[in-house]
Write an enzyme that holds these catalytic residues in place. Structure first.
Site, PDB file in Angstrom:
ATOM      1  CE  LYS A  52     -13.329  -7.012  -4.639  1.00 39.92           C
ATOM      2  NZ  LYS A  52     -14.751  -6.568  -4.705  1.00 39.92           N
ATOM      3  CG  ASP A  62       1.298  -0.087  -1.004  1.00 39.14           C
ATOM      4  OD1 ASP A  62       1.582   0.886  -0.279  1.00 39.14           O
ATOM      5  OD2 ASP A  62       1.819  -0.274  -2.114  1.00 39.14           O
ATOM      6  CG  ASP A  70       0.022   5.081   0.669  1.00 40.66           C
ATOM      7  OD1 ASP A  70       0.682   4.547   1.591  1.00 40.66           O
ATOM      8  OD2 ASP A  70       0.531   5.428  -0.408  1.00 40.66           O
ATOM      9  CE1 TYR A  91       1.802  -4.417  -4.768  1.00 43.27           C
ATOM     10  CE2 TYR A  91       2.955  -3.586  -2.851  1.00 43.27           C
ATOM     11  CZ  TYR A  91       1.974  -3.451  -3.810  1.00 43.27           C
ATOM     12  OH  TYR A  91       1.170  -2.345  -3.807  1.00 43.27           O
ATOM     13  CG  ASP A 148     -15.563  -3.623  -2.980  1.00 43.67           C
ATOM     14  OD1 ASP A 148     -15.572  -4.331  -1.949  1.00 43.67           O
ATOM     15  OD2 ASP A 148     -16.107  -3.974  -4.039  1.00 43.67           O
TER      16      ASP A 148
END
Ligand code: ATP
Length: 342
Positions: free
Chosen positions: A176, A233, A237, A131, A209
């Site tokens: 990751k 983020d 959520d 971002y 994951d």
């Protein structure tokens, strides 16, 4: 007499204004209990941009940075401005310009129910990663850079370790590093270093994951989750869905190293919700719980706790907006919560 705390109010767009209208009486309630607070309402958002061409000018940003202690923010985003540039220039500028590295998104079951009590805090890095808005689009090729710097990673992880230690909760780092060897490799290295420095915290690193799969299967097994901007983020959520969706999830961001006077910004996790804006349907709970997080950040623990109890009590007694299966309007929900404050 205490020096008043100065809080800038930026309702922003759409549902942001509607939920802010329910948070302001909570600030006034804190004032009625003797908290010295000065409120500075500010117009930044789509309407202001369309009228003046200004998103957040250099001087407006400097006024906020040096002239207030914290910001209470609604949401930005407007269908008339589909490229989202004004939203980016306001909200990302505040997050990045004020160096608000740490974004805390707590997810707690709001009313008692069956099953294990859910109590997850997501610590999301708030200024970097993918971002950072650096990249390019060329014919047939698009690049988004993800920048991770050691000071920001260290600040976020230190806050997450401290949060886990204070609440005696296990800490999990989402990463990751098996693929994102450079950026997430840095996260893993700093995490391992801090893990040794904090033997009191049960800490582990997990591939994001696998973490998402485990989180859906057994959310009660998680305590604090630390992640970069992008993963944080997404994970937060998902966690919001466990407690009732976007309308109820709060957040606060802060700069632990306090580079400027304005060192915190509280805002609900949701956006401006254009699909329901202006209809009195927005749930104000996320905004009011964000106000509670701001109270706690200011050291006003009795007011923070009382506001959280008022929200739980209102929900447990059937006050619910449409997103939670009820019939309360935004204003009626705000009133049901306020009626429980003494
Ligand atoms: P952003 O990119 O800013 O997150 P978005 O449009 O993707 O914007 P939201 O504005 O948060 O996301 O809206 C996502 C969904 O959640 C919409 O269906 C919206 O109606 C719903 N929603 C968002 N906020 C609330 C709220 N306060 N109360 C009820 N529903 C909400």
């Amino acid at each position: 007499m205490d020096i008043p705390v100065s809080i800038a109010l930026i309702p922003g767009d759409g549902a942001g204004g509607e939920v802010m209208a329910e948070a302001i009486p909570c600030l006034e309630w804190a004032r009625s209990r003797g908290r010295e607070v000065e409120l500075l309402p500010l117009p930044y958002g789509a309407e202001h941009f369309l009228a003046t061409g200004e998103t957040l000018s250099d001087s407006a940003f400097a006024d906020l940075r040096d002239g207030c202690d914290a910001i209470l923010f609604g949401a930005v985003g407007d269908p008339r401005l589909p490229d989202g540039r004004h939203a980016e220039e306001i909200l990302l500028r505040l997050r990045q310009g004020l160096d608000l590295t740490v974004n805390l998104r707590p997810c707690r079951a709001l009313a008692p129910g069956p099953g294990p009590a859910l109590d997850i805090e997501v610590f999301r890095e708030n200024t970097e990663g993918p971002y950072c808005l650096e990249g390019s689009t060329e014919p047939g090729r698009a690049v988004d850079l993800a920048i991770h710097t050691e000071p920001a990673v260290r600040r976020l992880l230190e806050a997450a370790f401290q949060g886990a230690a204070a609440r005696r909760r296990p800490l999990t780092l989402a990463h990751k590093a098996n693929v994102l060897k450079h950026g997430h490799g840095l996260w893993l290295r700093v995490f391992e270093e801090l893990r040794k420095a904090h033997p009191e915290v049960t800490a582990r690193a997990m591939h994001a994951d696998a973490l998402l799969c485990a989180l859906v299967q057994n959310p009660g097994a998680f305590g604090v989750i630390a992640a970069d901007n992008y993963l944080g983020d997404l994970i937060s959520d998902l966690c919001a869905a466990f407690i009732g969706g976007m309308g109820v999830a709060p957040s606060i961001s802060w700069a632990p190293h306090r580079p400027f006077r304005c060192a915190a910004l509280a805002e609900p996790v949701h956006g401006s919700a254009p699909d329901i804006a202006g209809q009195g349907r927005a749930n104000p709970v996320g905004m009011i719980l964000s106000t509670a997080l701001l109270f706690r950040h200011l050291g006003w623990e009795p007011e923070a706790g009382a506001l959280e109890v008022a929200v739980s009590d209102a929900l447990a007694n059937g006050a619910k907006t449409r997103d939670l299966g009820g019939t309360h309007s935004t204003a009626a929900m705000g009133k049901a919560i306020r009626d429980r404050l003494t």
